[in-house]
Design a protein around this motif. Structure first.
Motif, PDB file in Angstrom:
ATOM      1  N   GLU A   1      59.201  25.114  67.354  1.00 45.09           N
ATOM      2  CA  GLU A   1      60.590  24.703  67.469  1.00 45.09           C
ATOM      3  C   GLU A   1      61.170  24.231  66.130  1.00 45.09           C
ATOM      4  OE1 GLU A   1      61.359  22.564  71.076  1.00 45.09           O
ATOM      5  OE2 GLU A   1      63.180  21.650  70.245  1.00 45.09           O
ATOM      6  N   GLU A   2      60.339  23.579  65.357  1.00 42.69           N
ATOM      7  CA  GLU A   2      60.808  23.022  64.079  1.00 42.69           C
ATOM      8  C   GLU A   2      61.440  24.083  63.179  1.00 42.69           C
ATOM      9  OE1 GLU A   2      58.953  20.685  60.179  1.00 42.69           O
ATOM     10  OE2 GLU A   2      57.652  21.279  61.857  1.00 42.69           O
TER      11      GLU A   2
ATOM     12  N   TYR B   1      61.681  28.392  71.849  1.00 43.11           N
ATOM     13  CA  TYR B   1      61.623  27.505  70.691  1.00 43.11           C
ATOM     14  C   TYR B   1      63.004  27.189  70.144  1.00 43.11           C
ATOM     15  CZ  TYR B   1      56.800  29.019  71.067  1.00 43.11           C
ATOM     16  OH  TYR B   1      55.555  29.287  71.553  1.00 43.11           O
ATOM     17  N   GLY B   2      64.027  27.512  70.949  1.00 38.57           N
ATOM     18  CA  GLY B   2      65.372  27.123  70.543  1.00 38.57           C
ATOM     19  C   GLY B   2      66.122  28.123  69.686  1.00 38.57           C
TER      20      GLY B   2
ATOM     21  N   LYS C   1      64.334  26.601  65.805  1.00 35.31           N
ATOM     22  CA  LYS C   1      65.531  26.088  66.483  1.00 35.31           C
ATOM     23  C   LYS C   1      66.812  26.360  65.705  1.00 35.31           C
ATOM     24  CE  LYS C   1      67.266  22.347  69.222  1.00 35.31           C
ATOM     25  NZ  LYS C   1      67.026  21.051  69.840  1.00 35.31           N
ATOM     26  N   GLY C   2      67.776  26.932  66.397  1.00 31.92           N
ATOM     27  CA  GLY C   2      69.062  27.229  65.771  1.00 31.92           C
ATOM     28  C   GLY C   2      69.078  28.489  64.922  1.00 31.92           C
TER      29      GLY C   2
END
Lengths: 459, 459
Positions: B146-147, B188-189, B150-151
């Motif tokens: 995710e780190e 994971y976003g 994400k985005g």
């Protein structure tokens, strides 16, 4: 004790054979991997077709192809690259080709696309016009005889037999109409010939190809029409047998010109005097880019040697890529190559040709002694993983056939034949008709057989 | 005496078997002859592709294809032709698809061709823009976590393995990026996905295909880019990892709509309750005419029954041509067919599917009991004259796979796979990409196997 020794020897022999086959199988895998992952045959073909195009003997494009293939092989660092001068026929099509049904009761006049047969004379500006006599074969022509043929245009309309799985057999069964039709028709006083295109399909594509005039027979002009038009014309003639056909061509045979075979080779490390040749023909018809016929065979042959270089394989024997000139309308390059081989006392242990298009490889055929044939056929299992299933007796290629007088075993690369006679000698035999993987698999298959010959010989 | 009787019985059995095989071989020859000389599969395909075109489930073209295939089978005089109603997903691509590299240090902004994955949500008019994170597989995705994700937009860039001879294996090895990539990335976003087109080639062709969103995970928009652009983008990212990618799509999933499987059958003369089904899927992607995928399989399946009619062959069992609906983005038709077969207590003794393109036939694969598999494999020698060499265990097709829960043996028609992933799900899967003889040979091969099953069963 004796028995034990024999058994031990047999075991050693078997394990050696198994080891050798495993080694061969592993090396062949490396060849295919290189061809499929980093192959250059497709990009070579793109250049040859798109930047040079159709390459009829004697044309500027044929000269460009000679120079391109020479430079291409030099760029790959082959040990030697050289030209073999050869005089070739210089036939030109001329700008205008016109065909027309005239005086039809039903239609009046109607344009029909035509293309001159290669090597044929032209009609000149006045054209040729006459009634048509449709025949299926030379026997029917002979039965009609001079009485019915004289002053007419003979229309040869025997289709390729769609039922035959091997389309080359279907081609052989129909191609004498094009090759000898004009000569046979002229014997009975015909003034022109119209031939149904040699296609596997009832399509609207023109197929040219060479005709060969016999001695002491008038040279009469000759054109091909599409299979669809041939069917149309045949139907029309049933109702309207007196219609006339007009065609105009400006083809002519000029003086022979100087051209070349192009040869690139990697010298053998242990048996440099034993030569393995692999080739295709650099010339093509003028109607298209000559992609399948035979740009494919040329770039595959160069690729065989490039693959060896890329894999850092040092052949024991000398391996040669040969770009033959003038297969289509003279075979001068193939004859010259064999002549020079004899003159120079060269020892060819095998010659391979790729001239059946850049299609899916299905096998190889060999002409040679029983021993040579058996040897090639024994390698068939090594090719099962790659879908090749046809290793057969009999095979070769037009350009390497003159080497048979020197007892060189000739090997023909066999790709699947189902699509070939859609493109053969047509305006659509272009780069887009070739599939990259099929071309690469062909080159890999050829390289694998050359590798095996280099490792084990054919005797 | 006993011994003599046994020998005599054995002789009779052998001669019967030989006679039976000769009879089969002769009949199969008739099937191929009819397909190659008077086959109608190619003209059917011309109509389906040129007059109807791409046939995505729920589209007017899919409805037209249903009605066309119904009428086509009626025109051939099959005993029964009927529809099986089935609700199908109705996904629409929308008019505009835009892709663009933005904020590149080196390039500034640059258009990149994109096409939405099937079933995917659109970005809407605002588009989606973010940095790209390139990954090769889901493991690498998980490691980034995710780190890092994400985005961002995840760029799945694992190519199909060119070294694999069976390109379907190469496809299987890469296709989870398209099928599950958006779902995995969303976990994971990620806010969008870019997938390298599933092609056998480093070419400039877009490949769509369905993606399947998982439950309880946000549905994020997802597009494919060409293999060439994927390589370009990957190279660019090495120097310029902060570049952003913008894409805009207007795809959306609408309400399910009513559609149909289309079934035509010839009733069995002696065992009408034993059913042999042969089919393809009528729906296709919207980018092309859906010629290889799977217009070919549909017309070949109809052609199997037409060949029987043309040869005046009266099958013992009931033979059915099935045009399945919605293979591409739902498999609703295949599921419905199996559901109805169970509900109606139908006894399918075999089901065959053609959904690997209209290419050169090389064999068949079967999923079933050992006995059923052995039976099919025992027929391989009958197909050697036609170049089929691959009769193997394992095979079937997506649409007939639901019948496996009823223990129906499923048979997959296997054409050569080298060219398929040039056309699969692309804008170039059009009529021109199909070769007439290859299509006809496929239909004949399928008809021959159906004939053998009808004559001898699979047990």
């Amino acid at each position: 004790m004796m028995k034990k020794t024999i058994i031990l020897s047999l075991l050693l022999l078997v394990s050696f054979t198994v080891f050798s086959q495993d080694k061969d199988a592993a090396y062949i895998r490396k060849i295919y991997d290189e061809a499929l992952e980093r192959g250059e045959s497709y990009e070579m073909l793109r250049y040859l077709t798109k930047n040079i195009g159709g390459r009829l003997s004697g044309s500027p494009q044929a000269a460009a192809a000679v120079e391109w293939s020479r430079q291409q092989m030099l760029s790959y660092g082959f040990d030697t690259v050289y030209l073999q001068p050869v005089m070739v026929p210089h036939w030109v099509r001329g700008e205008v080709e016109i065909g027309r049904i005239v005086n039809s009761r039903k239609l009046g006049s109607k344009e029909i696309a035509v293309t001159s047969l290669g090597n044929a004379v032209g009609t000149g500006p006045g054209g040729t016009v006459a009634e048509l006599v449709e025949v299926q074969d030379f026997q029917q022509l002979a039965e009609l005889g001079e009485e019915k043929i004289k002053g007419k245009i003979v229309f040869f309309n025997r289709p390729m037999d769609a039922k035959l799985m091997d389309t080359f057999s279907a081609y052989s069964g129909a191609s004498n109409q094009r090759g000898s039709g004009p000569t046979e028709a002229a014997k009975y006083g015909a003034i022109g010939v119209v031939v149904r295109s040699l296609s596997s399909f009832r399509d609207d594509v023109l197929h040219t190809g060479s005709t060969n005039y016999g001695l002491n027979v008038p040279k009469i002009p000759a054109v091909a029409i599409t299979a669809k038009d041939a069917d149309f014309l045949s139907d029309l003639l049933k109702d309207d047998p007196k219609l006339q056909f007009y065609f105009e061509t400006h083809a002519q045979m000029l003086e022979d010109v100087l051209s070349y075979n192009v040869v690139g080779e990697i010298k053998g490390s242990t048996h440099p005097d034993e030569i393995i040749a692999v080739g295709g023909h650099l010339d093509s018809w003028d109607l298209s880019e000559g992609a399948h016929d035979d740009g494919a065979g040329c770039v595959q042959s160069i690729e065989v040697l490039r693959l060896f270089k890329a894999l850092d394989y040092k052949p024991k024997r000398t391996v040669r890529a040969v770009m033959f000139m003038n297969e289509e309308n003279g075979l001068r390059g193939g004859r010259k190559y064999a002549e020079l081989a004899a003159k120079n006392g060269e020892n060819h242990i095998a010659a391979m040709e790729s001239d059946r298009g850049g299609f899916l490889p299905i096998g190889f055929g060999i002409t040679g002694t029983q021993v040579e044939q058996d040897k090639l056929l024994s390698w068939a299992p090594l090719f099962e993983p790659y879908g090749l299933f046809q290793f057969k007796r009999g095979g070769g290629g037009a350009d390497i056939s003159p080497l048979r007088t020197q007892d060189v075993p000739t090997i023909g690369f066999i790709p699947d034949s189902q699509r070939y006679f859609k493109y053969h000698h047509t305006p659509i035999d272009n780069f887009e008709a070739v599939n990259q993987r099929e071309l690469e698999l062909g080159a890999a298959s050829m390289a694998a057989v050359i590798y095996l010959i280099d490792q084990h010989g054919l005797r």
